[in-house]
Motif scaffolding. Sequence first.
Motif, PDB file in Angstrom:
ATOM      1  N   LYS A 351      37.937 -12.576 -34.880  1.00  0.00           N
ATOM      2  CA  LYS A 351      36.806 -13.501 -34.927  1.00  0.00           C
ATOM      3  C   LYS A 351      37.214 -14.635 -35.854  1.00  0.00           C
ATOM      4  O   LYS A 351      37.092 -14.536 -37.077  1.00  0.00           O
ATOM      5  CB  LYS A 351      35.553 -12.787 -35.431  1.00  0.00           C
ATOM      6  CG  LYS A 351      35.087 -11.652 -34.521  1.00  0.00           C
ATOM      7  CD  LYS A 351      33.867 -10.953 -35.091  1.00  0.00           C
ATOM      8  CE  LYS A 351      33.416  -9.832 -34.178  1.00  0.00           C
ATOM      9  NZ  LYS A 351      32.234  -9.118 -34.738  1.00  0.00           N
ATOM     10  N   TYR A 378      37.675 -14.311 -30.370  1.00  0.00           N
ATOM     11  CA  TYR A 378      36.371 -14.952 -30.268  1.00  0.00           C
ATOM     12  C   TYR A 378      36.330 -16.146 -31.209  1.00  0.00           C
ATOM     13  O   TYR A 378      36.406 -15.994 -32.425  1.00  0.00           O
ATOM     14  CB  TYR A 378      35.252 -13.969 -30.626  1.00  0.00           C
ATOM     15  CG  TYR A 378      35.105 -12.831 -29.644  1.00  0.00           C
ATOM     16  CD1 TYR A 378      34.293 -12.959 -28.523  1.00  0.00           C
ATOM     17  CD2 TYR A 378      35.798 -11.631 -29.835  1.00  0.00           C
ATOM     18  CE1 TYR A 378      34.167 -11.919 -27.614  1.00  0.00           C
ATOM     19  CE2 TYR A 378      35.672 -10.591 -28.930  1.00  0.00           C
ATOM     20  CZ  TYR A 378      34.858 -10.746 -27.825  1.00  0.00           C
ATOM     21  OH  TYR A 378      34.741  -9.711 -26.924  1.00  0.00           O
ATOM     22  N   GLN A 439      37.773 -16.098 -25.792  1.00  0.00           N
ATOM     23  CA  GLN A 439      36.435 -16.654 -25.610  1.00  0.00           C
ATOM     24  C   GLN A 439      36.329 -17.857 -26.531  1.00  0.00           C
ATOM     25  O   GLN A 439      36.116 -17.735 -27.736  1.00  0.00           O
ATOM     26  CB  GLN A 439      35.353 -15.628 -25.945  1.00  0.00           C
ATOM     27  CG  GLN A 439      33.952 -16.146 -25.657  1.00  0.00           C
ATOM     28  CD  GLN A 439      32.935 -15.028 -25.552  1.00  0.00           C
ATOM     29  OE1 GLN A 439      33.266 -13.895 -25.244  1.00  0.00           O
ATOM     30  NE2 GLN A 439      31.679 -15.352 -25.808  1.00  0.00           N
TER      31      GLN A 439
END
Length: 471
Positions: A351, A378, A439
């Motif tokens: 992340k 992400y 993503q």
Amino acid sequence: MEIRTAMEKPPKEESTAPAGAQNPSHLFGGVDSISSLPDEMLHHILSFVPTNVAITTSVLSKRWRHVWCKTPYLSFPHINSSIESIRETLASYIAPKITRFHLYVDRETWEDSERSNHVDSLIKFAISHNVEKLSLVLKPYYVFPDFFFSNPSLKQLIVDSSNYLRPKCIVSWTSLQNLSLKNSSLDESFTRVLSGSPLLESLTLKSCLLSCLDLSESPRLSRLDLEFTHSSPRKCHIVAPHIHYLRLIDFTQKYSLADVSSLIEADIETIYFLPRFWCDQVDPSKDLDDPSKDPDVPTKDDYQVMMQMMLEKLQNVENLTVGLSFLQMLSIADFRGVRFPTFKVKTLTLKSTILRSAVRGIAKLLQNSPELKIIKFYKTEDWNCSVEKYVNRCLDPQDPQDLIFPAKSAFKVAKPDLVASFMELFLRNTRTLETLVLQLKSCLNTSNHDELSQIALTLSHKYKVSIVLKL
């Protein structure tokens, strides 16, 4: 069959229902489908609203008159109601058992309650009805009475209160499976809570004061969620040999993971300014040998030892999630010579954002994970410009690989060649990778999606890895 035109109004009915409490039959063309449901279903519907709202449904019809007072779900969130009004409400409650009870007491409500005995009575009411899930938010100082610690039906307990959860009596929570504490002060008496909760499976501690957490006598406890803040003590010793899952947020304090030998899944993140603080500690212009220096403040060596121990404790984890600040600390650790073990990670979740300060940490983590199969990236907005500056200052400014990536700020839209270089960072540093998921959210412009998709397809064939791009 009754037929109405679109402009025709239904017959006017007399109703004492307050605004927002309409008769359900008006919502379904004259057919009261909701009221025909069994009580269990109506109770489930009412469980999604505060109890004061659920009470208003009693004026809808005779069918609804006593529905609320039999629901096993009671919720008194942050509202302007006094504790006395809550007690009056409970006087009309007739269900034999409470499944879930939520109570929020702010300072104003507390001052109107004539000390803590009224709060005691509300908690005692829930316990007397064999409550299974108890949630308490008690803003002012509150001393838990002895009866609070004896409840054989309690399965889930959530407490948010600036208090000392230090039982002086025997704790008997023989059915408790999930315990969550926030803003609580804990000491050695917390062992009574653990020993009195033999079925405990999940423990969450957020912003709690503690110096030692020994979970060695809790063999069923498999999930541990810890969040350290500035109010935490400088040192914390954690012994959790049975946990399978660990979520650990913030390294601002000195702590040690003494035993997490059963760990297979971990979510690790620091707060955003910690890498800068570590950089301050390793700045050669600072006098680390100053005798006036606070001995409890972590130094360069403290952080390097801490990172070394942390990495060793994570080496058997199969499912690992880390954030940007932790990756920045890995970059510093690698540059400072901290030894990285060989990890058993199979699924790695990052992340982060695409920044130079994280690149070295990512590469080292990948190189030391020979069993890695899946990477999930992400894109986040969690970045700090000043932190990047301090971290990059501690890295090698001549590394041509690092210079590909931005160093000063995040970007709104990533160019395809930058994303392509980022994908290659993953692919070059792994040998067993099967799937790469990116993503990228808003930083991937739809106008260049086709170009990037083609790049991903080319890299997928070259490295024989499945690449998934998500907007």
